[in-house]
Design a protein around this motif. Sequence first.
Motif, PDB file in Angstrom:
ATOM      1  N   VAL A  96     -18.532 -11.320  21.079  1.00  0.00           N
ATOM      2  CA  VAL A  96     -17.317 -12.016  20.657  1.00  0.00           C
ATOM      3  C   VAL A  96     -17.020 -13.091  21.691  1.00  0.00           C
ATOM      4  CG1 VAL A  96     -14.862 -11.759  20.121  1.00  0.00           C
ATOM      5  CG2 VAL A  96     -16.459  -9.911  19.561  1.00  0.00           C
ATOM      6  N   THR A  97     -16.797 -14.317  21.217  1.00  0.00           N
ATOM      7  CA  THR A  97     -16.514 -15.433  22.123  1.00  0.00           C
ATOM      8  C   THR A  97     -15.243 -16.143  21.687  1.00  0.00           C
ATOM      9  OG1 THR A  97     -17.857 -16.949  20.812  1.00  0.00           O
ATOM     10  CG2 THR A  97     -18.974 -15.803  22.608  1.00  0.00           C
ATOM     11  N   SER A  98     -14.654 -16.880  22.603  1.00  0.00           N
ATOM     12  CA  SER A  98     -13.478 -17.687  22.282  1.00  0.00           C
ATOM     13  C   SER A  98     -13.909 -18.827  21.378  1.00  0.00           C
ATOM     14  CB  SER A  98     -12.863 -18.265  23.548  1.00  0.00           C
ATOM     15  OG  SER A  98     -12.399 -17.221  24.371  1.00  0.00           O
ATOM     16  N   PRO A  99     -13.005 -19.257  20.493  1.00  0.00           N
ATOM     17  CA  PRO A  99     -13.366 -20.358  19.596  1.00  0.00           C
ATOM     18  C   PRO A  99     -13.539 -21.653  20.364  1.00  0.00           C
ATOM     19  CG  PRO A  99     -11.055 -19.788  19.340  1.00  0.00           C
ATOM     20  CD  PRO A  99     -11.651 -18.775  20.272  1.00  0.00           C
ATOM     21  N   GLY A 103     -10.690 -25.918  16.002  1.00  0.00           N
ATOM     22  CA  GLY A 103      -9.479 -25.632  15.259  1.00  0.00           C
ATOM     23  C   GLY A 103      -9.596 -24.446  14.327  1.00  0.00           C
ATOM     24  N   LYS A 104     -10.723 -23.749  14.356  1.00  0.00           N
ATOM     25  CA  LYS A 104     -10.880 -22.579  13.490  1.00  0.00           C
ATOM     26  C   LYS A 104     -10.056 -21.432  14.036  1.00  0.00           C
ATOM     27  CE  LYS A 104     -15.231 -23.578  11.345  1.00  0.00           C
ATOM     28  NZ  LYS A 104     -16.438 -23.051  10.799  1.00  0.00           N
ATOM     29  N   ALA A 105      -9.577 -20.594  13.142  1.00  0.00           N
ATOM     30  CA  ALA A 105      -8.668 -19.514  13.512  1.00  0.00           C
ATOM     31  C   ALA A 105      -9.374 -18.317  14.130  1.00  0.00           C
ATOM     32  CB  ALA A 105      -7.883 -19.067  12.285  1.00  0.00           C
ATOM     33  N   LEU A 106     -10.620 -18.045  13.743  1.00  0.00           N
ATOM     34  CA  LEU A 106     -11.302 -16.846  14.210  1.00  0.00           C
ATOM     35  C   LEU A 106     -12.336 -17.169  15.279  1.00  0.00           C
ATOM     36  CD1 LEU A 106     -11.972 -15.004  10.850  1.00  0.00           C
ATOM     37  CD2 LEU A 106     -10.307 -14.402  12.589  1.00  0.00           C
ATOM     38  N   PRO A 107     -12.524 -16.262  16.258  1.00  0.00           N
ATOM     39  CA  PRO A 107     -13.581 -16.451  17.230  1.00  0.00           C
ATOM     40  C   PRO A 107     -14.931 -16.264  16.553  1.00  0.00           C
ATOM     41  CG  PRO A 107     -12.574 -14.305  17.519  1.00  0.00           C
ATOM     42  CD  PRO A 107     -11.774 -15.035  16.486  1.00  0.00           C
ATOM     43  N   SER A 108     -15.966 -16.802  17.161  1.00  0.00           N
ATOM     44  CA  SER A 108     -17.286 -16.645  16.584  1.00  0.00           C
ATOM     45  C   SER A 108     -17.929 -15.364  17.104  1.00  0.00           C
ATOM     46  CB  SER A 108     -18.161 -17.846  16.935  1.00  0.00           C
ATOM     47  OG  SER A 108     -18.363 -17.897  18.333  1.00  0.00           O
ATOM     48  N   LEU A 109     -18.830 -14.832  16.311  1.00  0.00           N
ATOM     49  CA  LEU A 109     -19.593 -13.653  16.699  1.00  0.00           C
ATOM     50  C   LEU A 109     -21.052 -14.033  16.700  1.00  0.00           C
ATOM     51  CD1 LEU A 109     -17.978 -10.786  14.607  1.00  0.00           C
ATOM     52  CD2 LEU A 109     -17.666 -11.258  17.007  1.00  0.00           C
ATOM     53  N   LYS A 110     -21.793 -13.491  17.617  1.00  0.00           N
ATOM     54  CA  LYS A 110     -23.225 -13.718  17.674  1.00  0.00           C
ATOM     55  C   LYS A 110     -23.893 -12.364  17.592  1.00  0.00           C
ATOM     56  CE  LYS A 110     -27.077 -15.905  18.499  1.00  0.00           C
ATOM     57  NZ  LYS A 110     -27.738 -16.546  17.399  1.00  0.00           N
ATOM     58  N   ALA A 111     -24.649 -12.139  16.562  1.00  0.00           N
ATOM     59  CA  ALA A 111     -25.353 -10.872  16.399  1.00  0.00           C
ATOM     60  C   ALA A 111     -26.791 -11.061  16.818  1.00  0.00           C
ATOM     61  CB  ALA A 111     -25.301 -10.424  14.946  1.00  0.00           C
ATOM     62  N   SER A 112     -27.332 -10.057  17.479  1.00  0.00           N
ATOM     63  CA  SER A 112     -28.730 -10.123  17.856  1.00  0.00           C
ATOM     64  C   SER A 112     -29.301  -8.727  17.908  1.00  0.00           C
ATOM     65  CB  SER A 112     -28.891 -10.801  19.218  1.00  0.00           C
ATOM     66  OG  SER A 112     -28.290 -10.025  20.226  1.00  0.00           O
ATOM     67  N   THR A 113     -30.594  -8.658  17.732  1.00  0.00           N
ATOM     68  CA  THR A 113     -31.290  -7.394  17.891  1.00  0.00           C
ATOM     69  C   THR A 113     -32.471  -7.641  18.797  1.00  0.00           C
ATOM     70  OG1 THR A 113     -32.670  -7.750  15.964  1.00  0.00           O
ATOM     71  CG2 THR A 113     -30.646  -6.501  15.618  1.00  0.00           C
ATOM     72  N   ALA A 114     -32.794  -6.632  19.576  1.00  0.00           N
ATOM     73  CA  ALA A 114     -33.934  -6.712  20.476  1.00  0.00           C
ATOM     74  C   ALA A 114     -34.506  -5.325  20.628  1.00  0.00           C
ATOM     75  CB  ALA A 114     -33.497  -7.262  21.844  1.00  0.00           C
ATOM     76  N   LYS A 115     -35.745  -5.256  21.062  1.00  0.00           N
ATOM     77  CA  LYS A 115     -36.346  -3.956  21.330  1.00  0.00           C
ATOM     78  C   LYS A 115     -35.510  -3.254  22.372  1.00  0.00           C
ATOM     79  CE  LYS A 115     -40.600  -3.565  19.512  1.00  0.00           C
ATOM     80  NZ  LYS A 115     -41.102  -2.472  18.797  1.00  0.00           N
ATOM     81  N   SER A 116     -35.191  -2.008  22.119  1.00  0.00           N
ATOM     82  CA  SER A 116     -34.410  -1.232  23.063  1.00  0.00           C
ATOM     83  C   SER A 116     -35.307  -0.782  24.202  1.00  0.00           C
ATOM     84  CB  SER A 116     -33.798  -0.015  22.374  1.00  0.00           C
ATOM     85  OG  SER A 116     -33.088   0.750  23.299  1.00  0.00           O
ATOM     86  N   SER A 117     -34.901  -1.108  25.426  1.00  0.00           N
ATOM     87  CA  SER A 117     -35.681  -0.675  26.579  1.00  0.00           C
ATOM     88  C   SER A 117     -35.057   0.555  27.235  1.00  0.00           C
ATOM     89  CB  SER A 117     -35.783  -1.823  27.591  1.00  0.00           C
ATOM     90  OG  SER A 117     -34.494  -2.211  28.007  1.00  0.00           O
ATOM     91  N   LYS A 118     -33.852   0.912  26.802  1.00  0.00           N
ATOM     92  CA  LYS A 118     -33.188   2.080  27.366  1.00  0.00           C
ATOM     93  C   LYS A 118     -33.558   3.320  26.566  1.00  0.00           C
ATOM     94  CE  LYS A 118     -29.129  -0.207  29.239  1.00  0.00           C
ATOM     95  NZ  LYS A 118     -27.682  -0.211  29.258  1.00  0.00           N
ATOM     96  N   SER A 119     -33.660   4.418  27.253  1.00  0.00           N
ATOM     97  CA  SER A 119     -33.908   5.677  26.576  1.00  0.00           C
ATOM     98  C   SER A 119     -32.616   6.174  25.958  1.00  0.00           C
ATOM     99  CB  SER A 119     -34.440   6.719  27.563  1.00  0.00           C
ATOM    100  OG  SER A 119     -33.413   7.082  28.471  1.00  0.00           O
ATOM    101  N   LYS A 120     -32.712   7.135  25.058  1.00  0.00           N
ATOM    102  CA  LYS A 120     -31.522   7.697  24.438  1.00  0.00           C
ATOM    103  C   LYS A 120     -30.615   8.315  25.497  1.00  0.00           C
ATOM    104  CE  LYS A 120     -33.443   8.488  19.901  1.00  0.00           C
ATOM    105  NZ  LYS A 120     -33.794   9.442  18.871  1.00  0.00           N
ATOM    106  N   ARG A 121     -31.195   8.896  26.519  1.00  0.00           N
ATOM    107  CA  ARG A 121     -30.399   9.503  27.598  1.00  0.00           C
ATOM    108  C   ARG A 121     -29.600   8.417  28.316  1.00  0.00           C
ATOM    109  NH1 ARG A 121     -32.627  13.925  31.648  1.00  0.00           N
ATOM    110  NH2 ARG A 121     -32.671  14.927  29.656  1.00  0.00           N
ATOM    111  N   GLU A 122     -30.239   7.282  28.615  1.00  0.00           N
ATOM    112  CA  GLU A 122     -29.527   6.206  29.291  1.00  0.00           C
ATOM    113  C   GLU A 122     -28.393   5.677  28.427  1.00  0.00           C
ATOM    114  OE1 GLU A 122     -32.521   3.729  32.070  1.00  0.00           O
ATOM    115  OE2 GLU A 122     -33.105   3.837  29.963  1.00  0.00           O
TER     116      GLU A 122
END
Length: 126
Positions: A96-99, A103-122
Amino acid sequence: MKNASNKPEHITKGDIFDDLGFSPAETLEMKVKAEIWQALVQHIEQHGFTQAYLVATLKAHQPDVSNLLRGRISRISITKLIQFAARLNLDARVKVTSPKATGKALPSLKASTAKSSKSKRELAHA
């Protein structure tokens, strides 16, 4: 009926979602869903996953997998898309970032996916 001169009947001058009359909130949701979906499909295609494999791995019904692969994301929630990413060992994040000064009312969102390098425990202890 097709335009006889084969020219487009409407040319957008900005965001297509604005031209179609969607609210800023609806536009934002559709953009986030589309970004997550695009990353999922790219990952699925790179690995050559079958629908049967995806049904089992995503813990989803076959129609949901079919909707995912056919791009029918209006039938899939953002939550479900994020769950699918996690089940494919991808890390999904929404930023979530500031607009900007547009003049738009809503902040922008940036969605991303990447290979998870953390284990489930982490992840559980994070």
